[in-house]
Scaffold this motif. Structure first.
Motif, short mmCIF file in Angstrom:
data_model
loop_
_atom_site.label_atom_id
_atom_site.label_comp_id
_atom_site.label_asym_id
_atom_site.label_seq_id
_atom_site.Cartn_x
_atom_site.Cartn_y
_atom_site.Cartn_z
N GLY A 96 0.78 -1.23 0.00
CA GLY A 96 0.00 0.00 0.00
C GLY A 96 0.81 1.27 0.00
O GLY A 96 0.27 2.35 -0.21
N VAL A 97 2.11 1.16 0.17
CA VAL A 97 2.90 2.38 0.25
C VAL A 97 2.90 3.08 -1.11
O VAL A 97 3.41 2.56 -2.08
CB VAL A 97 4.34 2.07 0.69
CG1 VAL A 97 5.17 3.34 0.69
CG2 VAL A 97 4.32 1.45 2.06
N GLY A 98 2.34 4.24 -1.16
CA GLY A 98 2.34 5.04 -2.39
C GLY A 98 1.61 4.38 -3.54
O GLY A 98 1.84 4.70 -4.68
N ALA A 99 0.77 3.45 -3.22
CA ALA A 99 0.22 2.62 -4.28
C ALA A 99 -0.56 3.41 -5.32
O ALA A 99 -0.39 3.21 -6.50
CB ALA A 99 -0.67 1.54 -3.68
N ASN A 100 -1.40 4.30 -4.87
CA ASN A 100 -2.30 4.94 -5.82
C ASN A 100 -2.12 6.46 -5.94
O ASN A 100 -2.82 7.09 -6.70
CB ASN A 100 -3.75 4.62 -5.46
CG ASN A 100 -3.99 3.12 -5.58
OD1 ASN A 100 -3.67 2.52 -6.59
ND2 ASN A 100 -4.49 2.52 -4.51
N GLY A 101 -1.20 7.01 -5.19
CA GLY A 101 -1.03 8.46 -5.24
C GLY A 101 -0.19 8.87 -6.43
O GLY A 101 0.45 8.05 -7.07
N PRO A 102 -0.21 10.16 -6.78
CA PRO A 102 0.71 10.65 -7.80
C PRO A 102 2.10 10.73 -7.20
O PRO A 102 2.28 10.52 -6.01
CB PRO A 102 0.17 12.05 -8.10
CG PRO A 102 -0.50 12.48 -6.84
CD PRO A 102 -0.97 11.24 -6.13
N GLY A 103 3.08 11.03 -8.00
CA GLY A 103 4.42 11.16 -7.44
C GLY A 103 5.49 11.05 -8.49
O GLY A 103 5.20 11.00 -9.69
N ILE A 104 6.71 10.98 -8.02
CA ILE A 104 7.86 10.92 -8.92
C ILE A 104 8.21 9.46 -9.17
O ILE A 104 8.18 8.64 -8.26
CB ILE A 104 9.07 11.62 -8.27
CG1 ILE A 104 8.73 13.07 -7.94
CG2 ILE A 104 10.31 11.48 -9.13
CD1 ILE A 104 9.06 14.06 -8.98
N GLN A 154 7.03 9.97 -2.21
CA GLN A 154 5.65 10.14 -1.73
C GLN A 154 5.05 8.83 -1.20
O GLN A 154 3.93 8.45 -1.57
CB GLN A 154 4.77 10.73 -2.85
CG GLN A 154 5.15 12.14 -3.26
CD GLN A 154 6.32 12.18 -4.23
OE1 GLN A 154 6.44 11.33 -5.10
NE2 GLN A 154 7.19 13.16 -4.09
N CYS A 155 5.81 8.15 -0.33
CA CYS A 155 5.27 6.91 0.28
C CYS A 155 3.90 7.21 0.91
O CYS A 155 3.72 8.24 1.54
CB CYS A 155 6.16 6.42 1.42
SG CYS A 155 7.89 6.28 1.07
N ALA A 156 2.99 6.28 0.76
CA ALA A 156 1.65 6.48 1.31
C ALA A 156 1.68 6.55 2.84
O ALA A 156 1.01 7.39 3.45
CB ALA A 156 0.72 5.37 0.85
N ASP A 157 2.52 5.70 3.43
CA ASP A 157 2.54 5.69 4.90
C ASP A 157 3.54 6.68 5.47
O ASP A 157 3.64 6.86 6.68
CB ASP A 157 2.79 4.28 5.43
CG ASP A 157 4.20 3.80 5.08
OD1 ASP A 157 4.86 4.45 4.24
OD2 ASP A 157 4.63 2.78 5.65
N ALA A 158 4.34 7.32 4.61
CA ALA A 158 5.25 8.42 4.95
C ALA A 158 5.94 8.27 6.31
O ALA A 158 5.59 8.96 7.27
CB ALA A 158 4.51 9.74 4.87
N ASP A 172 0.29 16.05 1.81
CA ASP A 172 -0.81 16.75 1.14
C ASP A 172 -1.82 15.76 0.58
O ASP A 172 -1.45 14.82 -0.13
CB ASP A 172 -0.23 17.62 0.01
CG ASP A 172 -1.30 18.50 -0.62
OD1 ASP A 172 -1.35 19.68 -0.24
OD2 ASP A 172 -2.06 18.00 -1.48
N LYS A 173 -3.08 15.98 0.91
CA LYS A 173 -4.11 15.00 0.54
C LYS A 173 -4.26 14.87 -0.98
O LYS A 173 -4.46 13.78 -1.50
CB LYS A 173 -5.47 15.41 1.13
CG LYS A 173 -5.52 15.31 2.65
CD LYS A 173 -5.87 13.88 3.11
CE LYS A 173 -6.02 13.78 4.62
NZ LYS A 173 -4.84 14.21 5.38
N THR A 174 -4.18 15.98 -1.69
CA THR A 174 -4.39 15.91 -3.15
C THR A 174 -3.13 15.47 -3.90
O THR A 174 -3.18 14.58 -4.73
CB THR A 174 -4.84 17.27 -3.73
OG1 THR A 174 -4.49 18.28 -2.80
CG2 THR A 174 -6.29 17.27 -4.04
N THR A 175 -1.99 16.14 -3.64
CA THR A 175 -0.80 15.83 -4.44
C THR A 175 -0.02 14.65 -3.88
O THR A 175 0.78 14.04 -4.59
CB THR A 175 0.15 17.04 -4.51
OG1 THR A 175 0.66 17.28 -3.19
CG2 THR A 175 -0.54 18.26 -5.04
N GLY A 176 -0.20 14.32 -2.61
CA GLY A 176 0.58 13.25 -2.00
C GLY A 176 1.96 13.71 -1.56
O GLY A 176 2.73 12.95 -0.99
N ALA A 177 2.29 14.97 -1.84
CA ALA A 177 3.62 15.48 -1.50
C ALA A 177 3.75 15.67 0.01
O ALA A 177 2.77 15.91 0.71
CB ALA A 177 3.86 16.81 -2.20
#
Lengths: 243, 625
Positions: A96-104, A154-158, A172-177
């Motif tokens: 689940g880490v960063g699975a669905n968010g945007p990112g680099i 941008q790991c989901a669990d940061a 950030d909820k929208t960008t995942g940053a």
């Protein structure tokens, strides 16, 4: 799960194997890959064995020392070959880490090592050309020809957010940053220790954290990268598809 | 007004007294000489008196980078200059990679090294100044070992190291100063000057920002340059092959230096071409600092006796030097030859000339196998090639004869070998046959550092663009490589374009060959970056000033028109019928030279800059007596 690259970082003693700084092998899943014409010292390998599967797994516990522990020594007191264990890529996104968010998204095999990303970052954020204040850096291993852009993924669990004792970081909820509240940052560097990608940097003068914030959605490092080594991962794209 | 773009400081280091000081960069100097090679030329003329022994403590070693290096402009570089121990005249070499920008991030536009260390040392240079470090433990280490060891002991992988290998410590005349393992300032023996000062390496680490006068204007200009590059017809081939593409293209034209210029066609060119390397062992594209054209490459040899060999590189000069020039059709062997030169710290052009010269001497019966330590000097003998590289680096046996460069080797050997020594003013000639490229031939003859294509790089003569040639140089022939008319004016212009690249310290491929930055764009960039008020005509004049001042340096050392020549073969022996489009060609040097001197405003009889020309350039103080 992470894939690992285990690199001879330096040699404190005298290794008669001999291993050389820059020698490395990779652990992908349960396989060990040793590059063509390279070898690995059996005694050093046996001392590393136990930690490798541990370094492969995910951990979101801020008190877990494993994500931060990177250096291991070979057991020969005269040899003292120091190995560095780098997490190179995630093999699956199931955790689940960063699975669905945007990112680099990084493809090190395409990186020419030019470091334009560092300049684009510092110029856009600080108005000067200064790799020392960039939020991205290219790690280079010249003898082996490896160039690896190191930047927040941008790991989901940061884990950096969880590690900060002062609440200076949030996602950030929208960008995942990962965004920084600079008044709260004390420069304690706990986030640096927690980051599995070594992608947290510190400003030379202010000593405060520097972390990629995706330039608000239009990352300048990406637009300056001509080889496609640094691209934007679309929200629908699984991080595990990077490689 | 504080200057932006430049670091603004010059670091002067006294190696004898182990002291250093920072000098403020004079804006007037910046306007008149721009930076990089220009700054070095100015100091060279002012601070190295005529007749100085290049290997004495009186010689000085200058490192300089330019006002546009370290920005997002593609491909930052640096120049190293000193009086050359190889040629005895103006010595200078330029390299890309990462050392130049790091020097600037450390806060210096130029580093001046004077005197001599009492023991083998290396310098750590940061914004705080200079630390003198003992280097006895680095003695004899090759370039790769030295670089890796210094990074390890400083505990910083981002330290940029410029160092010399064992060949320089052993006194080989054509040793370079190597940065990033395989990016040398290789020509004219700058490595030997450094070694003669008991200096093994210079490590730099920056911590200062480079500021820009007008950021918006800079970004607009950068966008313009990006578009010119990305839309350029050469963009894709340069990304794929870089300079290695020249091996097959020059071979097709019949002017690839083959078996020591006995022919311009190599029958095994396809086995050793850039295309072959790219399709077999290339693992990825590599680039210099901030470059948008990743024209370099990393390779890993995957089969044969050199299996496992890996490195960045090679460029065309190394690849052809250890293949066609020495008659070798084994790609792995050629890569091994380049790699050995990089590790020992030697110039691939000079080394491959020395070896191919020996091979031709043996073929003609001028030297016997016995004189060459029993080596079989037949063309392409791999064992001989690799053995000779090592013997030169360690000055063993016959290698000792070659280690002073081909001019000195031929003087020692005698017996008519002198006219087979392919050099101008003591510097060995590159891997294209001058008979097939008349503008380049003239450039080699007049270059201020001896035979060298990078002083002019008049690639316009490949263009076949008649109208543009008439517009620029008055005659259509200037756009055709086998014609000699218009080449004097062409070479003058391209010497100044090359000086521009070397002064702003941006890659010559972009500035000169792809013609992306000319004086108009350079002036606009300099204004945006440095804030200095400069016009295109000022920039052109500064470049012309650099060329003239370097000439004055050499005149002071006793050179004149008689030295502006080429080896007899290129003037008298036509390329053979097998050379296709270049067959039958020789270099018509005399008319080109005279057109060149006239275009330059130099005396046609002596080749010396006239007092009027020097006064026009504000160089009255450099007028030869």
């Amino acid at each position: 799960m992470y894939d690992l690259r285990v690199v001879v970082d330096h040699i404190k003693g005298s290794c008669d194997m001999p291993m050389h700084p820059g020698d490395y092998f990779e652990v992908r899943g349960s396989r060990i890959y040793i590059p063509d014409n390279k070898y690995m010292c059996l005694w050093a390998l046996q001392s590393l064995m136990a930690i490798l599967p541990a370094k492969q797994r995910d951990s979101s516990d801020p008190d877990d020392w494993l994500p931060a522990a990177r250096y291991m020594s070979c057991p020969d007191p005269n040899g003292m070959v120091i190995f560095r264990i780098d997490r190179i890529e995630r093999t699956s996104s199931e955790s689940g880490v960063g699975a669905n968010g945007p990112g680099i998204k990084i493809k090190p095999e395409l990186c020419s090592g030019c470091r334009a990303c560092e300049l684009a970052c510092s110029f856009s954020r600080a108005g000067v050309f200064d790799p020392g204040v960039a939020r991205i850096r290219v790690d280079k291993d010249e003898p082996e020809g490896h160039d690896i852009p190191i930047v927040c993924r941008q790991c989901a669990d940061a884990p950096c957010v969880n590690a900060c004792p002062f609440g200076a970081l949030h996602k950030d909820k929208t960008t995942g940053a990962i965004l920084v509240t600079y008044e709260k940052c004390k420069g304690c560097r706990k986030c640096e220790a927690a980051c599995p990608n070594r992608a947290v940097f510190f400003h030379r003068e202010t000593k405060k954290v520097l972390i990629c914030d995706l330039c608000g959605g239009d990352p300048k490092c990406v637009s300056r990268c001509v080889t496609g080594a640094i691209t934007v991962r679309e929200p629908s794209e699984k991080e595990g598809e990077c490689r | 007004m504080p200057m932006t773009g430049y670091a603004g400081r010059i670091l002067r280091v006294d190696l004898t007294k182990r002291t250093w000081q920072k000098e403020v960069l004079d804006p007037e100097l910046a306007l008149r000489f721009i930076g990089g090679r220009g700054f070095n030329a100015f100091r060279m003329f002012r601070e190295i008196p005529g007749g100085t022994d290049p290997l004495s403590a009186d010689n000085k070693l200058f490192f300089a980078t330019g006002p546009l290096a370290g920005t997002l402009l593609p491909g930052a570089r640096f120049n190293v200059s000193a009086k050359s121990p190889q040629t005895g005249i103006f010595g200078d070499s330029n390299a890309g990679g990462f050392f130049g920008p790091e020097m600037k991030f450390a806060g210096y536009d130029q580093i001046i090294l004077e005197g001599k260390c009492s023991e083998l040392s290396y310098l750590l240079i940061t914004a705080d100044g200079v630390q003198f470090k003992p280097a006895a433990h680095l003695a004899g280490m090759d370039v790769w070992q030295t670089t890796t060891e210094i990074r390890r002991e400083l505990g910083d992988s981002r330290v940029q190291v410029a160092c010399v290998g064992p060949a320089a410590e052993n006194g080989v005349k054509f040793c370079g100063i190597f940065a990033d393992l395989a990016r040398p300032a290789a020509r004219t023996g700058m490595g030997l000057v450094m070694a003669s000062k008991n200096l093994k390496a210079i490590a730099v680490r920056g911590s200062k920002p480079i500021t820009i006068a007008d950021r918006d204007r800079f970004l607009r200009l950068l966008k313009e340059i990006d578009e010119m590059i990305f839309n350029h017809e050469q963009y894709k081939p340069r990304c794929a092959l870089g300079t290695t593409r020249l091996l097959s293209s020059l071979n097709a034209l019949g002017c690839l230096a083959t078996r020591h210029y006995l022919t311009g066609r190599f029958e095994k060119a396809n086995d050793v071409s850039g295309e072959r390397l790219a399709s077999t062992w290339k693992t990825k594209s590599k680039a210099c600092f901030a470059c948008t054209i990743p024209c370099s490459r990393f390779f890993i040899v995957k089969e044969g006796p050199y299996s496992g060999l890996r490195s960045e590189g090679p460029e065309f000069e190394g690849l052809a030097g250890f293949s066609s020039r020495v008659g070798n059709g084994d790609l792995g062997l050629a890569l091994k030859g380049v790699d050995l030169c990089n590790r020992y710290g030697m110039d691939v052009i000079s080394t491959s000339e020395c070896i191919s010269f020996a091979m031709e001497c043996a073929e003609k019966g001028i030297i016997s196998a016995k004189e060459a330590d029993g080596l079989d000097l037949s063309w392409g003998n791999g064992e001989t090639i690799l053995t000779l590289i090592r013997k030169i680096a360690y000055r063993e046996g016959f290698g000792d004869v070659l280690a002073d460069g081909v001019r000195a080797a031929a003087e020692k050997i005698g017996r008519g070998s002198e006219e087979l020594a392919m050099h101008v003013k003591g510097l060995e000639i590159f891997q294209a046959d001058p008979r097939g490229l008349k503008g380049y031939a003239l450039g080699l003859a007049v270059s201020s550092r001896g035979a060298d294509h990078l002083r002019s790089e008049p690639s316009f003569e490949f263009s076949e663009d008649r109208e543009e040639a008439i517009r620029r140089y008055g005659v259509p022939e200037a756009a055709f490589r086998l014609e000699y008319k218009g080449k004097g004016r062409l070479v003058k212009d391209f010497e100044e374009r090359s000086a521009l690249a070397d002064c702003i310290e941006i890659c010559k491929n972009t500035v000169v060959n792809m013609e992306v930055i000319y004086f108009e764009m350079a002036a606009a960039l300099l204004k945006a970056v440095t804030g200095l008020d400069t016009e295109p005509s000022d920039v052109q004049k500064a470049c012309e000033r650099v060329v003239n001042l370097e000439r004055c340096f050499n005149v002071r050392e006793g050179l004149s028109r008689a030295d502006d020549t080429l080896p007899r073969r290129f003037l008298e022996e036509p390329l053979g019928p097998e050379c296709g489009p270049s067959a039958g060609s020789v270099v018509e040097l005399r008319p080109m030279l005279e057109e060149y001197y006239e275009a330059r405003g130099w005396d046609i009889e002596t080749g010396i800059p006239t007092p009027a020309k020097l006064a026009d350039l504000g160089l009255t103080w450099a007028t030869p007596h």
